[in-house]
Design a protein around this motif. Structure first.
Motif, short mmCIF file in Angstrom:
data_model
loop_
_atom_site.label_atom_id
_atom_site.label_comp_id
_atom_site.label_asym_id
_atom_site.label_seq_id
_atom_site.Cartn_x
_atom_site.Cartn_y
_atom_site.Cartn_z
N LEU A 79 0.82 -1.22 0.00
CA LEU A 79 0.00 0.00 0.00
C LEU A 79 0.85 1.27 0.00
N PRO A 80 1.87 1.37 0.88
CA PRO A 80 2.69 2.59 0.84
C PRO A 80 3.44 2.74 -0.49
N ILE A 81 3.86 1.62 -1.09
CA ILE A 81 4.55 1.73 -2.38
C ILE A 81 3.59 2.34 -3.41
N LEU A 82 2.36 1.81 -3.45
CA LEU A 82 1.41 2.33 -4.43
C LEU A 82 1.08 3.80 -4.15
N ALA A 83 0.98 4.12 -2.87
CA ALA A 83 0.65 5.50 -2.51
C ALA A 83 1.74 6.47 -2.97
N ALA A 98 11.17 -12.20 -3.45
CA ALA A 98 10.43 -13.22 -2.71
C ALA A 98 11.11 -14.56 -2.93
N PRO A 99 11.03 -15.47 -1.95
CA PRO A 99 11.79 -16.72 -2.09
C PRO A 99 11.26 -17.68 -3.15
N THR A 100 9.96 -17.67 -3.42
CA THR A 100 9.42 -18.66 -4.35
C THR A 100 8.56 -18.01 -5.42
N ARG A 101 8.41 -18.77 -6.50
CA ARG A 101 7.55 -18.33 -7.59
C ARG A 101 6.11 -18.11 -7.09
N GLU A 102 5.65 -19.04 -6.23
CA GLU A 102 4.28 -18.94 -5.75
C GLU A 102 4.08 -17.64 -4.98
N LEU A 103 5.05 -17.33 -4.11
CA LEU A 103 4.90 -16.11 -3.32
C LEU A 103 4.97 -14.89 -4.24
N ALA A 104 5.88 -14.94 -5.23
CA ALA A 104 6.01 -13.81 -6.15
C ALA A 104 4.67 -13.56 -6.87
N LEU A 105 4.04 -14.64 -7.31
CA LEU A 105 2.75 -14.49 -8.01
C LEU A 105 1.68 -13.94 -7.06
N ALA A 110 -1.65 -9.36 -5.28
CA ALA A 110 -2.05 -8.39 -4.25
C ALA A 110 -1.84 -6.96 -4.76
N PHE A 111 -0.68 -6.70 -5.38
CA PHE A 111 -0.43 -5.36 -5.92
C PHE A 111 -1.52 -4.99 -6.93
N GLU A 112 -1.84 -5.94 -7.81
CA GLU A 112 -2.84 -5.63 -8.84
C GLU A 112 -4.20 -5.30 -8.20
N GLY A 120 -3.18 2.10 -15.37
CA GLY A 120 -1.85 2.31 -15.96
C GLY A 120 -0.70 1.80 -15.12
N VAL A 121 -0.98 1.26 -13.92
CA VAL A 121 0.12 0.72 -13.10
C VAL A 121 0.44 -0.70 -13.60
N HIS A 122 1.71 -0.96 -13.89
CA HIS A 122 2.09 -2.29 -14.37
C HIS A 122 2.96 -3.00 -13.35
N VAL A 123 2.54 -4.22 -13.03
CA VAL A 123 3.29 -5.04 -12.07
C VAL A 123 3.74 -6.29 -12.83
N LEU A 124 5.00 -6.65 -12.69
CA LEU A 124 5.51 -7.81 -13.46
C LEU A 124 6.15 -8.84 -12.53
N PRO A 125 5.68 -10.09 -12.62
CA PRO A 125 6.37 -11.14 -11.88
C PRO A 125 7.54 -11.68 -12.71
N VAL A 126 8.68 -11.87 -12.12
CA VAL A 126 9.78 -12.52 -12.85
C VAL A 126 10.30 -13.66 -11.99
N TYR A 127 10.25 -14.85 -12.56
CA TYR A 127 10.71 -16.00 -11.79
C TYR A 127 11.26 -17.04 -12.74
N GLY A 128 12.11 -17.89 -12.21
CA GLY A 128 12.71 -18.94 -13.02
C GLY A 128 11.65 -19.91 -13.48
N GLY A 129 11.93 -20.59 -14.57
CA GLY A 129 10.96 -21.58 -15.04
C GLY A 129 10.03 -20.99 -16.08
N GLN A 130 9.87 -19.67 -16.06
CA GLN A 130 9.04 -19.03 -17.06
C GLN A 130 9.96 -18.54 -18.18
N GLY A 131 9.51 -18.63 -19.43
CA GLY A 131 10.33 -18.17 -20.54
C GLY A 131 10.69 -16.70 -20.38
N TYR A 132 11.83 -16.29 -20.96
CA TYR A 132 12.23 -14.89 -20.85
C TYR A 132 11.35 -13.98 -21.71
#
Ligand code: AMP
Length: 609
Positions: A79-83, A98-105, A110-112, A120-132
């Motif tokens: 919330l403070p980041i978005l504010a 975050a330690p895991t892909r699940e937590l990152a997602l 939550a951010f979304e 117009g706010v864009h949030v991107l998850p980046v984690y291993g296992g997903q194509g670049y």
């Protein structure tokens, strides 16, 4: 008549005045779009960690927060980041590790959710296992917030595809888990590549020396936040918990309602929206249930509480705010459908039972990920809770038989009516040459109508080891991080969409979450293969969820969800998944509440009743 927040000078309102009400989200300094989004999701009040963390973060200070999953820590930093976000500049301004892909997602979602009123706010998850590919094109288009696992973030930094030079906020989420998973060096490297004047927030369930060191080296005079807990719970309240996945909660609740001997029950959920949702589901199953939350008008709340007191209503679904100070002697049970975010609301909640010198029962639903929160509450209240098992079909049936007996006994007490009907039955027996017992049984069928008296036995499930012992088939090799086998209470499911259908984990999570009503917490590892994918989900998905998922499509293709048996290239033996007609029927729930002695030794025989 009284209400939890009524100014009338009765016991309930006296207590309401002495219980702390705490700050609102607006009091913490949040406003505008963020506040609107919180109202949309139905949060009524900040959790303890949010109340303590949001003001210093909004003021630009670094923060170290001791908090576990379930305490509301994600909103505390999101919330403070978005504010403070500058939406006009589409460059990475915030990075969450975050330690895991699940937590990152989960954090991304939550951010979304909290940014839903900030177009117009864009949030991107980046984690291993997903194509670049997906990550690169999103980064090129411009993102404001990146949530990632340390390894993949480093990969992007090495490739020069992630620019952190404009970063203003960095969050280390579940820092102790990241260290446990061997990410210490990666985290240090990332920290070193970010601007010195950024704000850092570090969240961790524990504070080992290594975390303290990171905090001393990389945080600027951080505010340390540990939430103090209220400690007394009343000794006359029996406290139990049930480990249950999010998807299974409604089924688990209905079984508990059948077998528990309760007079009146308050069921606590986390959000205003969930109160009405759940009350509606219970009413659809034949229970008299009403919802109260901070949104329900005062007069309506007074009426509802009055009904609970008089016995016209047995189940109240409530939020913390709505139930504050509620004092109704009949409440024999408190059920935390969602475990509270901290020990203080826990103590308030369970204090709604065991009133006026009576005993009370508290049952808390805990998802596998929330076990840490449970331990924290136990520690703070210094009272261990006893783990309970989901009542089995047999438990439910024993109760149903006992209730059936009770109805016969009660009817037999109406001697006038019995003697009138006795003549009719006698006439039938004489003219049809049928034994009286058969006539009695036929009348039971009439009384029962189309619904079945008993639930059908649960289908046998293959033993866990049997399921794990399977061939490699066309699976790629899996490293230790990606393949540890499903966790406790989880099982591996196979869906008939894979790489060749161009699916990404996000689509799988999105489809299963939206259509099956699953939560992020319900997802374990996801492995995508050419022709199919394996997804770890709760072992007992519940009939409702399986029904909903039966027609789910991803990329236009039916997913054909089934338990995975590991048969190469195929979905495994058909019998692994409970057949639809093996599942308990939904339409034979009893009207009204449970509350009958279960008779040991009485085992329902599995015939059709
Ligand atoms: P977390 O500890 O961040 O994983 O959050 C646990 C759960 O609590 C999530 O389902 C949140 O949506 C929910 N939650 C967080 N803050 C609040 C709040 N202030 N009121 C109600 N629910 C909340």
């Amino acid at each position: 008549m009284t209400s939890p927040e009524s100014p009338a000078p009765d016991d309930a309102s006296r207590e309401a005045q002495t219980e702390p009400t705490g700050p609102t989200f607006a009091d913490l300094g949040l406003d505008g779009a963020v506040l609107q989004a919180l109202d949309d999701v139905g949060y009524e009040t900040p959790s303890a960690i949010q109340a303590a963390t949001i003001p210093p973060l909004l003021a630009g200070r670094d923060v170290v927060g001791l908090a576990q999953t379930g305490t509301g820590k994600t909103a505390a930093f999101a919330l403070p980041i978005l504010a403070r976000l500058d939406v006009a500049r589409a460059v990475p301004q915030a990075l969450v590790l975050a330690p895991t892909r699940e937590l990152a997602l989960q954090v991304c979602e939550a951010f979304e959710k909290y940014a839903s009123r900030m177009p117009g706010v864009h949030v991107l998850p980046v984690y291993g296992g997903q194509g670049y590919g997906v990550q690169l094109s999103a980064l090129r288009r411009g993102v404001h917030i990146v949530v990632g696992t340390p390894g993949r973030v480093i990969d992007h930094l090495d490739k020069g595809t992630l620019d952190l030079s404009e970063l203003t906020h960095l969050v280390l989420d579940e820092a102790d888990e990241m260290l446990k998973m061997g990410f210490a060096e990666d985290v240090e490297t990332i920290l070193a590549e970010t601007p010195a004047d950024k704000q850092v927030a570090l969240f961790s369930a524990t504070m080992p020396a290594a975390i303290r060191r990171i905090s001393q080296q990389h945080l600027n005079v951080p505010e340390e936040i540990t939430v103090k807990a209220k400690t007394q719970t009343s000794a006359n309240i029996t406290q139990r918990y049930l480990v249950v996945s999010y998807a299974q909660k409604v089924d688990a609740l209905t079984r508990i309602l059948e077998v528990e001997n309760f007079e009146a029950m308050i069921i606590f959920v986390r959000t205003k929206n969930a109160t009405e949702d759940l009350a509606e589901k219970l009413r659809a199953r034949g229970y008299s249930a009403a919802a109260i939350s901070g949104d329900v008008a005062q007069a309506q709340r007074e009426r509802t509480v009055g009904q609970l007191k008089s016995g016209a209503l047995d189940i109240l679904v409530a939020t913390d705010v709505a139930a504050r100070g509620l004092d109704v002697d009949r409440i024999s049970h408190v059920l935390n459908f969602d475990i509270p975010t901290d020990s203080e609301p826990y103590v308030h909640r369970i204090g709604r039972t065991g009133r006026a010198g009576r005993t009370g029962d508290a049952i808390s639903f805990v998802t596998p990920r929330e076990r840490g929160l449970l331990r924290r509450i136990e520690k703070a209240t210094r009272q261990p809770m006893t783990e309970m098992q989901l009542p089995s079909v047999e438990d439910v049936n024993v109760t149903r038989l006992a209730r059936f007996d009770d109805r016969i006994t009660a009817a037999l007490e109406q001697s006038d009516r019995i003697s009138a009907f006795r003549d009719i039955v006698g006439h039938y027996v004489r003219h049809h040459d049928v034994p009286e017992a058969d006539v009695a049984a036929a009348l039971a069928v009439v009384a029962q109508g189309d619904s079945h008296l008993l639930l059908e036995p649960e289908p046998e499930r293959p033993a866990r080891r049997e399921r794990a012992d399977r061939g490699d088939g066309d699976r790629p090799e899996r490293g230790p991080r990606t393949r540890r086998g499903p966790g406790v209470g989880m099982a591996t499911y196979r869906i008939a969409v894979g790489k060749k259908h161009r699916v990404e984990p996000r689509q799988i999570v999105g489809a299963l979450a939206n259509e099956g009503g699953l939560q992020r917490d319900d997802f374990g590892a996801i492995n995508i293969f050419p022709g199919f994918s394996l997804v770890e989900l709760p072992e007992d998905l519940g009939a409702d969820v399986q029904d909903r998922l039966a027609d789910t499509r991803i990329s236009g293709k039916l997913i054909e969800l089934r338990l995975d048996t590991g048969a190469p290239g195929h979905g495994g033996a058909r019998g692994d998944r409970p057949r639809r007609d093996d599942r308990p029927r939904r339409d034979d729930r009893p009207r009204g509440k449970g509350g009958h002695d279960d008779r040991p030794g009485r085992k329902p025989r599995h015939k059709k009743y």
